[in-house]
Scaffold this active site. Structure first.
Site, PDB file in Angstrom:
ATOM      1  N   TRP A   1      -1.126  -6.433  10.291  1.00  0.00           N
ATOM      2  CA  TRP A   1      -2.188  -5.531   9.848  1.00  0.00           C
ATOM      3  C   TRP A   1      -2.940  -6.114   8.668  1.00  0.00           C
ATOM      4  O   TRP A   1      -4.168  -5.921   8.554  1.00  0.00           O
ATOM      5  CB  TRP A   1      -1.593  -4.161   9.524  1.00  0.00           C
TER       6      TRP A   1
ATOM      7  N   ASP B   1      -3.316  -0.721   1.782  1.00  0.00           N
ATOM      8  CA  ASP B   1      -3.018  -0.054   3.039  1.00  0.00           C
ATOM      9  C   ASP B   1      -1.586   0.453   2.930  1.00  0.00           C
ATOM     10  O   ASP B   1      -0.642  -0.329   2.909  1.00  0.00           O
ATOM     11  CB  ASP B   1      -3.169  -1.053   4.192  1.00  0.00           C
TER      12      ASP B   1
ATOM     13  N   LYS C   1       2.751   8.605  10.372  1.00  0.00           N
ATOM     14  CA  LYS C   1       4.105   8.137  10.072  1.00  0.00           C
ATOM     15  C   LYS C   1       4.797   9.065   9.066  1.00  0.00           C
ATOM     16  O   LYS C   1       5.897   9.537   9.327  1.00  0.00           O
ATOM     17  CB  LYS C   1       4.056   6.702   9.549  1.00  0.00           C
TER      18      LYS C   1
END
Length: 356
Positions: free
Chosen positions: A100, A167, A191
């Protein structure tokens, strides 16, 4: 009972499922489903306001930081961050610690000059780089605080005079930290905070509005701030689920309390991985993630057998990401300690039945 270790969309608290499910059929005894409830109604505006306020409270944010609930997933933020913070000739510092992070670097190249100041790619992202320098002229330093695929986590947040962007998709609100040191935080909700379909952005409003370029209306954070996260139709049900989850987290005692439980869960599982003769960890011990525990078997030929054994015993979602294989147990906030204890017991049973 099914024990859900999926990496995301992932486990949520049972009471959140129950409240959200009830609202799908009849929201607040209105006779309407939350799925058909108008986003401009007073009732939903109150939901959005409460969700944003709970984020502020749980993160102990100062008045300079704004909370937004946006569309597009964290992947949209890979472009929206540099679009709002970089001119074409500007430099930004990026840390390459996983898939990511690499995707974020790729998107930043469209809007400025990202400089990779450290990388663990050559070691298959099995550690977090420690020694690196950030250029003085970098507009910001970008980190991915937790890496779901490889199972690493920044244990110590870098100290920098540059703006700090993170992030936090897979570990937001899972551990205590000073969230105000970040000028921009983004995270997919699916999540630790809620259902897929909404992305949380926390931004210091003082870093905005400094570019020469024009920013499309929907991409400009300032427009979303001005409209209270309702510049266009928000993902109503996803925001509602977030609000319920944030309420639950506050009731547990907040971030400090959930961190203690998360530490306990991670220690229990890592201790078993290190003790068990069949398993081994895959990343540097000091960088092990408390959210995504990645491990393999000493004998790879036994991995399918263990996965089948776990599945037979109602353990779901532990198959490792396709790019790394092995196993991954995700221990997000809503994962009960009892499920981790159960997974450990199944690992011990498998060891007894399959001596090395």
């Amino acid at each position: 009972m099914v024990h859900n270790f999926n990496a995301g969309p992932s486990i949520l608290p049972k009471e959140v499922f129950e409240e959200a499910a009830a609202a799908v059929l009849n929201f607040n005894n209105t006779g309407l489903s939350i799925l058909e409830y108008g986003h401009r109604t007073a009732a939903f505006e109150a939901i959005m306001q409460e969700a944003r306020q709970l984020m502020r409270e749980l993160m102990a944010l100062d008045e300079q930081h704004e909370v937004l609930f946006l569309h597009g997933g964290a992947s949209t933020q890979f472009m929206q961050v540099p679009m709002n913070l970089l001119d074409l000739k500007d430099t930004a510092a990026y840390t390459d610690t996983g898939v990511w992070a690499a995707k974020a670097i790729k998107e930043a190249k469209l809007f400025g000059k990202p400089e990779v100041v450290c990388s663990s790619k050559d070691k298959n992202y099995t550690f977090i780089p420690k020694d690196f320098a950030v250029p003085n002229d970098a507009k910001y330093l970008h980190i991915t605080t937790n890496n779901t695929i490889y199972g690493t986590q920044w244990k110590k947040i870098p100290v920098t005079s540059n703006s700090l962007v993170a992030d936090m998709s897979s570990d937001i609100l899972s551990r205590s930290m000073n969230f105000n040191v970040f000028d921009l935080i983004y995270a997919g909700a699916q999540k630790n905070i809620g259902a897929a379909g909404v992305t949380i952005v926390v931004v210091n409003k003082n870093i905005l509005g400094k570019l020469k370029r024009n920013i499309p209306t929907m991409m400009d954070y300032r427009n979303h701030i001005a409209e209270g996260s309702m510049l266009n139709t928000p993902p109503v049900f996803a925001v509602y689920t977030c609000m319920l989850t944030l309420r639950w987290l506050k009731k547990q005692g907040g971030v400090n309390a959930i961190e203690k439980i998360n530490n306990q869960k991670a220690a229990l599982l890592y201790n078993e991985i290190d003790r068990n003769t069949l398993f081994k960890g895959t990343v540097a011990v000091e960088d092990r993630s408390n959210m995504n525990v990645c491990f393999v078997m000493n004998d790879a030929n036994k991995e399918k057998a263990f996965l089948d054994y776990a599945t037979q015993h109602q353990i779901i979602g532990i198959k490792g990401h396709r790019s790394v294989g092995g196993f991954r147990a995700s221990l997000y906030n809503a994962m009960p300690l009892s499920s981790v204890e159960y997974l450990v017991s199944i690992m011990q049973q498998f060891e007894q039945n399959n001596p090395s």
